[in-house]
Design a protein around this motif. Structure first.
Motif, short mmCIF file in Angstrom:
data_model
loop_
_atom_site.label_atom_id
_atom_site.label_comp_id
_atom_site.label_asym_id
_atom_site.label_seq_id
_atom_site.Cartn_x
_atom_site.Cartn_y
_atom_site.Cartn_z
N PHE A 167 30.50 10.19 2.62
CA PHE A 167 31.16 10.41 1.34
C PHE A 167 30.20 11.02 0.32
N TYR A 168 30.58 12.19 -0.17
CA TYR A 168 29.87 12.83 -1.27
C TYR A 168 30.51 12.45 -2.60
N ASN A 169 29.72 12.47 -3.65
CA ASN A 169 30.21 12.19 -5.01
C ASN A 169 31.07 10.92 -5.08
N PRO A 170 30.54 9.80 -4.64
CA PRO A 170 31.38 8.60 -4.57
C PRO A 170 31.81 8.05 -5.92
N ARG A 171 30.91 8.14 -6.93
CA ARG A 171 31.21 7.44 -8.17
C ARG A 171 30.44 8.07 -9.32
N SER A 172 31.09 8.25 -10.44
CA SER A 172 30.43 8.77 -11.63
C SER A 172 30.97 8.04 -12.86
N ARG A 173 30.36 8.30 -14.00
CA ARG A 173 30.84 7.67 -15.24
C ARG A 173 32.27 8.10 -15.54
N ALA A 174 32.60 9.34 -15.20
CA ALA A 174 33.95 9.84 -15.48
C ALA A 174 34.97 9.32 -14.47
N ARG A 175 34.49 8.84 -13.31
CA ARG A 175 35.39 8.37 -12.25
C ARG A 175 34.93 7.01 -11.74
#
Length: 257
Positions: A167-175
């Motif tokens: 999994f790429y880009n699993p979690r960010s502040r926006a998500r």
């Protein structure tokens, strides 16, 4: 528009972080370049020098960035578009070709190259052992460019097919909630026993690796610098002194079909 024969564009992967993982081919292109185009933190990895112009830009302007690179090359500049990891894996190569296809027909005459790099998925897997040693898939968990319903469907189907998953880009502040939902979907499809690798900032001084069963995986264990690999039903751990080895055997028995 007249295309200068001396211009070219190379879309290059800088690897996961360590300079040791930048390929000689990419280093050679950067040494020849007159311009480097890319996302701000990736351009910052390129050492400034006389005769080199850096063009850093913000996130989510990939098509503008690609168009700039193509326009500069058309003027005779030698342009390297930098991505982290590999440029063809959720990175700038596709964006450049989207801009090329939609742009002036003369851009198609340009010398365009894609220079591969070591993507985070492979770097993380190598650090842990060989969790991608059999069939696997890679899924970008960001819903910026596709609806969440597509992501969730792909998660369920990949789990049903018993793929290992990266999994790429699993979690960010926006998500902040998407990855939590992804873990719920996987637990519904796989149960709690699948092994999960959280590999953060691989190949940098901040590198950390953590292996937990899916039932103990928590969304807070990941951020945008984390590669998450969920094993197949056959992925296992070899316990030993020091770091354990996570790997997936190369074969599947007949009775597992």
């Amino acid at each position: 528009m007249t295309i200068s024969a001396s211009g070219w564009v190379a879309v290059a992967g800088l690897g996961p972080g360590s300079e040791a993982m930048v390929t000689p081919e990419v280093s050679a292109a950067l040494a020849e370049a007159t311009d480097v185009v890319g996302y701000i933190p990736y351009v910052a990895r390129v050492t400034p020098r006389a005769g080199l112009t850096l063009h850093p830009s913000d996130n989510r302007v990939e098509l503008d960035r690609a168009a700039l690179a193509l326009d500069l090359a058309a003027q005779g500049r030698r342009v390297v578009v930098v991505s982290s990891g590999d440029p063809g894996v959720f990175a700038m190569a596709s964006a450049l070709f989207e801009a090329l296809e939609a742009g002036p027909s003369t851009w198609r005459e340009l010398d365009v190259r894609v220079l591969p790099g070591i993507t985070a998925m492979l770097a993380a897997a190598a650090r842990a052992g060989a969790p991608l040693g059999h069939d696997f898939c890679a899924i970008n968990l960001s819903d910026n460019l596709k609806p969440w319903s597509v992501i969730e469907r792909r998660l369920r189907l990949a789990a049903e097919a018993d793929f290992a998953m990266a999994f790429y880009n699993p979690r960010s502040r926006a998500r902040p909630q998407g990855f939590a939902r992804a873990l719920e979907v996987l637990r519904e499809a796989c149960g709690d026993d699948r092994l999960v690798l959280f590999a953060r900032a691989v190949s940098t001084p901040e590198e950390t690796l953590r292996i937990v069963p899916l039932g103990q995986a928590d969304a807070g264990m990941a951020d945008m610098r984390t590669m998450v690999i969920v094993g197949s039903s056959r992925t296992r751990v070899i316990e030993r002194a020091g770091s354990p080895i996570l790997y997936t055997p190369r074969s599947v028995p007949e009775d597992a079909a």
